[in-house]
Scaffold this motif. Structure first.
Motif, PDB file in Angstrom:
ATOM      1  N   MET A  95       0.279   2.242   2.639  1.00 25.55           N
ATOM      2  CA  MET A  95      -0.150   1.203   3.569  1.00 25.55           C
ATOM      3  C   MET A  95      -1.470   0.581   3.129  1.00 25.55           C
ATOM      4  SD  MET A  95      -0.953   1.456   7.668  1.00 25.55           S
ATOM      5  CE  MET A  95       0.671   2.102   8.067  1.00 25.55           C
ATOM      6  N   TYR A 195       5.873  -1.283   2.810  1.00 22.72           N
ATOM      7  CA  TYR A 195       4.823  -1.857   3.657  1.00 22.72           C
ATOM      8  C   TYR A 195       4.504  -3.296   3.259  1.00 22.72           C
ATOM      9  CZ  TYR A 195       3.743   2.512   6.025  1.00 22.72           C
ATOM     10  OH  TYR A 195       3.808   3.638   6.804  1.00 22.72           O
ATOM     11  N   THR A 233       7.018   2.596   9.000  1.00 20.28           N
ATOM     12  CA  THR A 233       6.442   3.939   8.925  1.00 20.28           C
ATOM     13  C   THR A 233       7.490   4.999   9.241  1.00 20.28           C
ATOM     14  OG1 THR A 233       4.260   3.096   9.566  1.00 20.28           O
ATOM     15  CG2 THR A 233       4.638   5.454   9.824  1.00 20.28           C
TER      16      THR A 233
END
Length: 310
Positions: A95, A195, A233
């Protein structure tokens, strides 16, 4: 009766064609996936622990023997901490790097390719490379020795914050952290790609609206961007958990079971038990336990996705 027959929906030609093409795949999956899983479960309940097959019923004796075994308890401990550190670091690094690359940096494609390159390697190659890099007498220690630092890496047998639990010392095995470093190095690129795709899918209007309302850049990411990345996630957690719970090739190539089994995992134990020790029933029991551990993560995820589609 005739009216009911008329109202019955006829199967179209396209549906028949689809069924014909899908049938071979369904048959192969039924035989080579679910059939072999059933066979493994059957063997795990038998007394087949020699070269000569013995399918007499043993009940759960193979399972009870495993959970009282020092090595298997160590394997569960190692897998637990490996999974926690592996998933946590992959999410944080993936991330973080994705957010940096999302800033429209020059040479973004070059950096993206650099981080994605390790994914092109197999875990065996990664294990061999990192075995050399983290060797206590070579690799990184050649540089660290200048500062008087000599980590033992994957040869360290210490357990951090350990306490007696069953037959083992329960705590963080220092040696497993070396394996975590290698695994994170290889799989961070996957979470980065996930991400980065998620960030590119967030409309700029949402971020601008938050800025107009007085949110700082940190608050924009903390209260707008990161919450919207939650489905990404969850997907990363499920996929990484699936990898970590059945990890074998990386550990086998890099460290093996390790001194006092500090880097051992169920996959390595199953391989050595089944194909070196010829304890087929016990090896099958380990495989079933690994399947259950993976199913704990995968089944709820699949169920959640199915409910979402409905």
């Amino acid at each position: 009766m005739a009216e009911k027959m008329i109202k019955r929906k006829k199967i179209s030609a396209d549906q028949w064609t689809a069924a014909v093409f899908l049938a071979p795949s369904l048959i192969l999956i039924a035989v080579f996936v679910y059939g072999f899983i059933s066979w493994t479960g059957y063997v795990s309940l038998s007394n087949w622990n020699t070269l000569t097959p013995d399918f007499s019923f043993a009940g759960l004796s193979n399972y009870t023997a495993l959970f009282s075994d020092f090595r298997f308890q160590a394997d569960l401990r190692n897998t637990l901490f490996f999974t926690i550190f592996f998933i946590g670091l992959v999410i944080i690094l993936g991330m973080g790097i994705a957010i940096l690359l999302d800033q429209k940096l020059k040479g973004e494609s070059l950096f993206r390719n650099i981080f994605l390159f390790p994914m092109a390697l197999s875990f065996v190659v990664t294990g061999v490379v990192w075995q050399w890099l983290l060797n206590p007498s070579t690799g990184f220690n050649q540089f660290l020795s200048v500062f008087g630092i000599q980590p033992l890496w994957y040869t360290d047998t210490n357990i951090l914050a350990g306490f007696q639990w069953g037959a083992i010392e329960f705590g963080i095995p220092v040696a497993i952290l070396a394996v975590v470093i290698a695994a994170v190095w290889q799989m961070t690129g996957f979470s980065l790609a996930m991400y980065l795709a998620g960030l590119r899918g967030i409309p700029d209007e949402l971020r601008e609206a938050a800025r107009v309302d007085g949110a700082t850049e940190a608050q924009v990411y903390r209260k707008v961007v990161i919450p919207m990345l939650m489905p990404i996630t969850v997907s990363v957690v499920i996929i990484m958990a699936h990898i970590s719970l059945k990890i074998f090739d990386l550990v086998y190539a890099m460290t093996g079971s390790g001194a006092n089994f500090v880097t051992d995992v169920p996959g390595v134990y199953m391989f050595e038990t089944t194909f070196r020790g010829n304890y087929y029933a016990q090896g099958a029991a380990i495989a079933i336990i690994m399947l259950i551990l993976v199913a704990v993560f995968i089944v709820p995820y699949l169920w959640y996705n199915r409910k979402g589609e409905n």
